[in-house]
Scaffold this motif. Sequence first.
Motif, PDB file in Angstrom:
ATOM      1  N   UNK A 189      -3.445 -11.877  -5.785  1.00 24.72           N
ATOM      2  CA  UNK A 189      -3.273 -10.534  -5.870  1.00 24.72           C
ATOM      3  C   UNK A 189      -3.116 -10.294  -6.113  1.00 24.72           C
ATOM      4  N   UNK A 190      -2.527  -9.919  -7.493  1.00 24.83           N
ATOM      5  CA  UNK A 190      -1.831  -8.803  -8.436  1.00 24.83           C
ATOM      6  C   UNK A 190      -2.662  -8.585  -9.386  1.00 24.83           C
ATOM      7  N   UNK A 191      -2.577  -7.019  -9.858  1.00 25.05           N
ATOM      8  CA  UNK A 191      -1.747  -7.368 -11.373  1.00 25.05           C
ATOM      9  C   UNK A 191      -0.778  -7.133 -11.779  1.00 25.05           C
TER      10      UNK A 191
ATOM     11  N   UNK B 265      -6.302 -14.558  -8.942  1.00 25.87           N
ATOM     12  CA  UNK B 265      -5.725 -15.895  -9.030  1.00 25.87           C
ATOM     13  C   UNK B 265      -4.664 -15.384  -9.999  1.00 25.87           C
ATOM     14  N   UNK B 266      -3.780 -16.243 -10.379  1.00 26.46           N
ATOM     15  CA  UNK B 266      -2.590 -15.398 -11.090  1.00 26.46           C
ATOM     16  C   UNK B 266      -2.319 -14.554 -11.767  1.00 26.46           C
ATOM     17  N   UNK B 267      -2.763 -13.295 -12.413  1.00 24.13           N
ATOM     18  CA  UNK B 267      -2.878 -12.546 -13.828  1.00 24.13           C
ATOM     19  C   UNK B 267      -2.517 -12.586 -14.880  1.00 24.13           C
ATOM     20  N   UNK B 268      -2.703 -12.955 -16.061  1.00 19.55           N
ATOM     21  CA  UNK B 268      -1.808 -12.832 -17.577  1.00 19.55           C
ATOM     22  C   UNK B 268      -0.487 -12.371 -17.183  1.00 19.55           C
ATOM     23  N   UNK B 269       0.686 -12.506 -18.007  1.00 19.80           N
ATOM     24  CA  UNK B 269       1.838 -11.458 -18.524  1.00 19.80           C
ATOM     25  C   UNK B 269       1.187 -10.047 -19.057  1.00 19.80           C
TER      26      UNK B 269
END
Length: 407
Positions: free
Chosen positions: A78-80, A369-373
């Motif tokens: 839940x983050x950008x 899900x977790x975003x990519x770098x």
Amino acid sequence: MAKGPLENVRILDLTHVWAGPLATRILGDLGAQILKIEAPMSRGPRVYPAVPLGSFIGGDPGDEPWNANAVFVKLMRNKKSLALDLKTETGRNTFLELVAICDVVIENFSARAMAGLELDYENLKQANPEIIHVAMPGYGLSGPYSERVAFGPTVEPMSGLTSVMGYGVDEPRATAMAVPDPTSAVNATAAVVTALRMRDLTGQGRLVEMSLHESATSYSGPWLIDTQLGTEPTPIGNRHPELAPHGTYPCLGEDTWVVIGCRSDMEFQTLCDICEIEVDREWTLAERKSYASVLDEEIATWTCTRSYEAIVKALNTGSIPVGGVFDTESMLANPQSDARGFFVPIERDTPIPGNPIKMTGISSDDWTPCPKLGEHNEEVLAEWLDYDSDRISGMYDDGVIVNRPPR
């Protein structure tokens, strides 16, 4: 982003390790728009020299191991992600532009880090007078220890918690779980919501200061009171200072244990009947505490010949508090957690702990899900700050933003 009661709140997340990222994960679960500001090398190198702590999510590093560190991934839903180098003038200026349109900046760097970047509260509020800055250094922003680098395992013994753990005065034990981190995380989420409420009432932003040390020390309340009243607390293992019997007992099977406690004379008498304990079922609490070792031996004699399931079923019929000692595999297979959908398989079908807050308007159905770098570099810079494509391309060329580690 996830929907929820905080969905109109924008938070710039500069956190790392555990305490800060867990706090922002909870806030993201509640609907806040979390923008993770990451250093270009924040997730490590392109090629990992070894398997990281916690391994890789799904057990496979894939083609981008920096995006598969399991310990990192489980805290990043839940983050950008905006991979921005704050040590460059362009990166710092871009960050301050984001501060101007956001509500909260949260970080758990050392006390001197934000000031060194000229991004401490005094600088942040010039960009946005209503900004809320949550600082979570190990020992706070002031005091003789404020300059020290801190981690949960080194802070915990200073909180007093370690002095009352273990099975005797000669072997104090730490939790091995860095308790100051999750306690600080929960405190931080409450602090953010409180500061937002205060801003609604006053129109003013503020600096919110916390510390790992003080969060952990707050857990020592009962022992502080005992000491003030002249009773020095000592480690008592799995026993309880006021109840007996109370402990962890072996079950039938390899390394299988059950926890049992009695809160009253009636529960003790029921336990005696169920377990056929050969002691005086009329013992008072004082007598039970005096004969705690005898009781532990009698209970263990009964439990070690029965399965965990049989013990729980028998004691539940008598309303005796009882529970298992679960390892990770048992915890994931626990029918209670399964029935409530607590573990959420949004990361490569790997169960990740959900949010313990249950309320209308909060659901894991829309979690991401977790975003990519640097996955959202272009989106954030274009949509939040109205940067054009040439400007964004120039930032890539200069290494101010990245979508893979520089090395």
